[in-house]
Design an enzyme around this catalytic site. Sequence first.
Site, PDB file in Angstrom:
ATOM      1  N   HIS A 180       1.047  -1.179  -0.086  1.00  0.00           N
ATOM      2  CA  HIS A 180      -0.016  -0.097   0.070  1.00  0.00           C
ATOM      3  C   HIS A 180       0.923   1.397   0.127  1.00  0.00           C
ATOM      4  CE1 HIS A 180      -2.129   3.112   2.349  1.00  0.00           C
ATOM      5  NE2 HIS A 180      -3.287   2.622   1.710  1.00  0.00           N
ATOM      6  N   ILE A 182       1.635   3.688   1.745  1.00  0.00           N
ATOM      7  CA  ILE A 182       2.168   4.298   2.923  1.00  0.00           C
ATOM      8  C   ILE A 182       3.260   3.301   3.463  1.00  0.00           C
ATOM      9  CG2 ILE A 182       0.297   5.478   3.741  1.00  0.00           C
ATOM     10  CD1 ILE A 182       0.286   3.816   6.334  1.00  0.00           C
ATOM     11  N   LYS A 183       3.398   2.161   2.920  1.00  0.00           N
ATOM     12  CA  LYS A 183       4.312   1.164   3.510  1.00  0.00           C
ATOM     13  C   LYS A 183       5.843   1.451   2.949  1.00  0.00           C
ATOM     14  CE  LYS A 183       1.013  -1.331   5.510  1.00  0.00           C
ATOM     15  NZ  LYS A 183      -0.206  -0.521   5.103  1.00  0.00           N
ATOM     16  N   ASN A 184       6.533   0.636   3.470  1.00  0.00           N
ATOM     17  CA  ASN A 184       7.929   0.901   3.307  1.00  0.00           C
ATOM     18  C   ASN A 184       8.233   0.728   1.972  1.00  0.00           C
ATOM     19  OD1 ASN A 184       8.562   1.448   5.891  1.00  0.00           O
ATOM     20  ND2 ASN A 184      10.291   0.007   6.075  1.00  0.00           N
TER      21      ASN A 184
END
Length: 382
Positions: A180, A182-184
């Site tokens: 997604h 916002i993930k790393n």
Amino acid sequence: MRPQFLPFSRPSISEPEIDAVANVLRSGWITTGPKAAEFEAAFSAYCHAGGAVALCSATGGMHLVLAALNIGPGDEVITPSMTWVSTVNLIKLAGATPIFADVDRDTLMISAEHIEHLITERTRLIVPVHFAGAAADMDALRSLARKRNIPLVEDAAHAAGTEYRGERIGCRSTAVFSFHPIKNMTSGEGGMICSDDPALLSALRRLKFHGLGVDAYDRTMQGRSSQAEVLAPGFKYNLTDMAAVLGMGQLDRLEDFIQKRTLLARRYLKLLAEVDEILPLGQPSYSIRHAWHLFVVRLNTKGARMDRATFMNGLKQRNIGTGIHFKAVHTQKYYRETMPLAAANLPHTQWNSERICSLPLFPDMTPEDVDRVVKAIKEVLA
Ligand SMILES: Cc1ncc(COP(=O)(O)O)c(C=O)c1O
């Protein structure tokens, strides 16, 4: 002049990644194909996993896991309430019962100790969450799961690049990752399941695409039969090549992202040590490599003489975005109403759910941005 808005998260997308996506768009094959297969191989190699299946989300991945394990009415699945709602929703939708385990007050992760007393003859699955980029204490969880003969599937949505006692998350058993935005690392939306269980991987492959066992690319480009049959009803959770090629670009930069996030997180930890009302999450006592997906703090609402909403609003007025990871699942309307007794057994979850707040953390942030956030926090609390 008001400073520019600092969001709590922003993906770092490079020009070569944009070009790579554009090239897929020009190529004539945009859905699941060679790039998705390359991405699976590259991510699996990065995690030292037995194999990997690329999907359109981690939520889809967890759905497939529940289906592959045939979890349904009468079954219980143990998971924290301090998590994103997706896993618990899926357990409910499967007709099974979520059993919430409390978390450690400072790491927000479940441990073997928290779940042993919750295991019954109906327990069919345990889903620990590697929280915020740290790792749950897997040795004890794995040994308990083995002893009780219960499958364990790791929610690794926050844990691309996280290591536990020198091993990358995903290298053992089964872990579900999220890409997604916002993930790393991101593929726009997307997910990956890594597993060392070949039978599970082939069940997941079949289930992710209508139960056919082969996808459109296999059928038309790899010379396989175009008359592939449904072996069992399945879903449609495949990852497109447009997304996969972005994921590959991001995977190449993941180590650099983690390094940058780590420097920013250390700066926060140093500066916030002087702010009594702010308590960052604690670090696990065992050895991990933190991937710093989120920088989560707890507000001492009593000491600050303000509630979290006021605190977050104060930062917003100073053009600083924040998030909540998470409002515990058992406090959401549906679960509050259908599982009214859950709160009594979740004191640490409840305490944190009312106080946690995620501060801005993303690779393109500067150390000066961290200083600005901390300065604003001090102003809001003053
Ligand atoms: C802990 C956790 N699990 C699962 C998910 C679901 O991931 P996705 O959005 O890829 O479905 C998320 C996403 O935010 C998450 O934070």
